[in-house]
Design a protein around this motif. Sequence first.
Motif, short mmCIF file in Angstrom:
data_model
loop_
_atom_site.label_atom_id
_atom_site.label_comp_id
_atom_site.label_asym_id
_atom_site.label_seq_id
_atom_site.Cartn_x
_atom_site.Cartn_y
_atom_site.Cartn_z
N UNK A 148 32.34 9.94 -10.87
CA UNK A 148 32.56 10.44 -12.23
C UNK A 148 31.93 9.51 -13.26
N UNK A 149 32.15 8.21 -13.08
CA UNK A 149 31.59 7.24 -14.03
C UNK A 149 30.06 7.28 -14.06
N UNK A 150 29.46 7.51 -12.90
CA UNK A 150 27.99 7.52 -12.83
C UNK A 150 27.37 8.68 -13.61
N UNK A 151 28.18 9.64 -13.98
CA UNK A 151 27.67 10.76 -14.78
C UNK A 151 27.66 10.44 -16.27
N UNK A 156 25.30 3.56 -14.82
CA UNK A 156 24.70 2.97 -13.63
C UNK A 156 23.93 1.69 -13.97
N UNK A 157 23.32 1.65 -15.16
CA UNK A 157 22.51 0.49 -15.53
C UNK A 157 23.34 -0.78 -15.65
N UNK A 158 24.65 -0.63 -15.86
CA UNK A 158 25.51 -1.80 -16.05
C UNK A 158 26.38 -2.09 -14.81
N UNK A 159 26.39 -1.18 -13.85
CA UNK A 159 27.30 -1.32 -12.70
C UNK A 159 27.07 -2.60 -11.91
N UNK A 160 25.81 -2.98 -11.72
CA UNK A 160 25.50 -4.14 -10.88
C UNK A 160 25.16 -5.39 -11.69
N UNK A 215 43.69 10.54 -28.48
CA UNK A 215 43.74 10.36 -27.03
C UNK A 215 44.38 11.55 -26.33
N UNK A 216 45.48 12.06 -26.87
CA UNK A 216 46.20 13.13 -26.19
C UNK A 216 45.41 14.44 -26.15
N UNK A 217 44.39 14.56 -27.00
CA UNK A 217 43.59 15.78 -27.02
C UNK A 217 42.37 15.70 -26.11
N UNK A 218 42.09 14.51 -25.55
CA UNK A 218 40.94 14.36 -24.67
C UNK A 218 41.22 15.00 -23.32
N UNK A 219 40.17 15.48 -22.62
CA UNK A 219 40.37 15.96 -21.25
C UNK A 219 40.95 14.83 -20.40
N UNK A 220 41.86 15.11 -19.50
CA UNK A 220 42.50 14.06 -18.69
C UNK A 220 41.51 13.11 -18.03
N UNK A 221 40.38 13.64 -17.52
CA UNK A 221 39.42 12.81 -16.82
C UNK A 221 38.65 11.88 -17.77
N UNK A 222 38.77 12.12 -19.08
CA UNK A 222 38.09 11.27 -20.06
C UNK A 222 39.01 10.22 -20.66
N UNK A 223 40.26 10.24 -20.29
CA UNK A 223 41.21 9.26 -20.84
C UNK A 223 41.13 7.97 -20.03
N UNK A 224 40.00 7.32 -20.14
CA UNK A 224 39.78 6.07 -19.42
C UNK A 224 39.02 5.09 -20.30
N UNK A 225 39.19 3.81 -20.00
CA UNK A 225 38.49 2.77 -20.76
C UNK A 225 36.98 2.90 -20.58
N UNK A 226 36.54 3.31 -19.40
CA UNK A 226 35.11 3.46 -19.13
C UNK A 226 34.52 4.57 -19.99
N UNK A 227 35.19 5.72 -20.03
CA UNK A 227 34.70 6.84 -20.84
C UNK A 227 34.64 6.46 -22.32
N UNK A 228 35.70 5.85 -22.84
CA UNK A 228 35.72 5.54 -24.26
C UNK A 228 34.65 4.51 -24.62
N UNK A 229 34.34 3.61 -23.69
CA UNK A 229 33.35 2.56 -23.99
C UNK A 229 31.92 3.08 -23.88
N UNK A 230 31.64 3.90 -22.87
CA UNK A 230 30.27 4.31 -22.59
C UNK A 230 29.91 5.69 -23.15
#
Length: 307
Positions: free
Chosen positions: A215-218, A223-227, A150-165
């Motif tokens: 950011x998440x939409x990238x 996007x397919x799961x957002x709605x 986790x500590x080596x990931x880019x700061x913007x990638x340290x999120x539950x959304x990034x790790x899941x998708x």
Amino acid sequence: MDVQLNLHSEPKVLKMLLGEIETIRTSRWQQYREESHPMLKRFTQQELNDEAYATYKNLLTNRSRRLPSREAVLAISNYLECTSSERNDLLLAAGYLPEHHELEGRSLKLALEQSHLIMNALPLPAFIATHKFEIVEANKAFCLLYEIPIEELPPQHRSMIHLHFNSEYPIRSRSTFDATAFQLWESHAVYGIQTFKQNNIYSRYDAWYLSLIRQFNEINDFKAYWSRKAPDSESDISQSKVVMARMGEGNEWMPIRLRQIHISVSSRMYPRIEAFLPEDEPARKLFTWLGCPFEGILQDKLKSYIC
């Protein structure tokens, strides 16, 4: 509890409130004067009157001098798509207490410190998350379990959304290896997104929220799961996760079942600890290898935190 107003101050307060409403309304009207609003809103005084507060025109023309209730002010703020700051400006202008849905400043700092202490004392794979789904910190067991530093990931990638998708990281591929695992992964994806949206419903027009969604939409098919809606209340985080794991490099991969639990450290939902429990024998063996034997003293310690 709302701030109490005397009869002599109410006309002045009403004038201040109308001034704040008109400032925000005019800003929205100018913003969408040249471009079409997604819901075709025009942000006129008449539309606000028709859609949010039926006596608004009467207030503007002095045919009514009754201060709108707190609920009415909130309805107006929703129509105007106010940021959390703008909504609080309206509440304060009307003499009502502002809303604070998340911890800030020293309160947040203390909650994060307490989360750190609890996570380090809890022998389970775990991480600390904020209402933005940021991963503030993860323990060694979690990093070993999912093989993610986790500590080596880019700061913007340290999120539950990034790790899941994000397919750059192993959680997605190791959680979708067959039809059953994929179905559970999808269920958790939908539930997680709905939880994020619900918990941040009052911040959905804030700059940080809009930036985060961009950011998440990238990320791969986010996007397919957002709605998408969760099928029912049982098809959510209460289900097990199925992931492929191994006891160190060079060892055989094996499917294990985990259950994710939430441990809040204050009266607010976030920040909180996301921890994982073993659900089958292969998972219990792996947890023992991780230094998290789910027997005896661990079960007792866990009960002391979640009861």
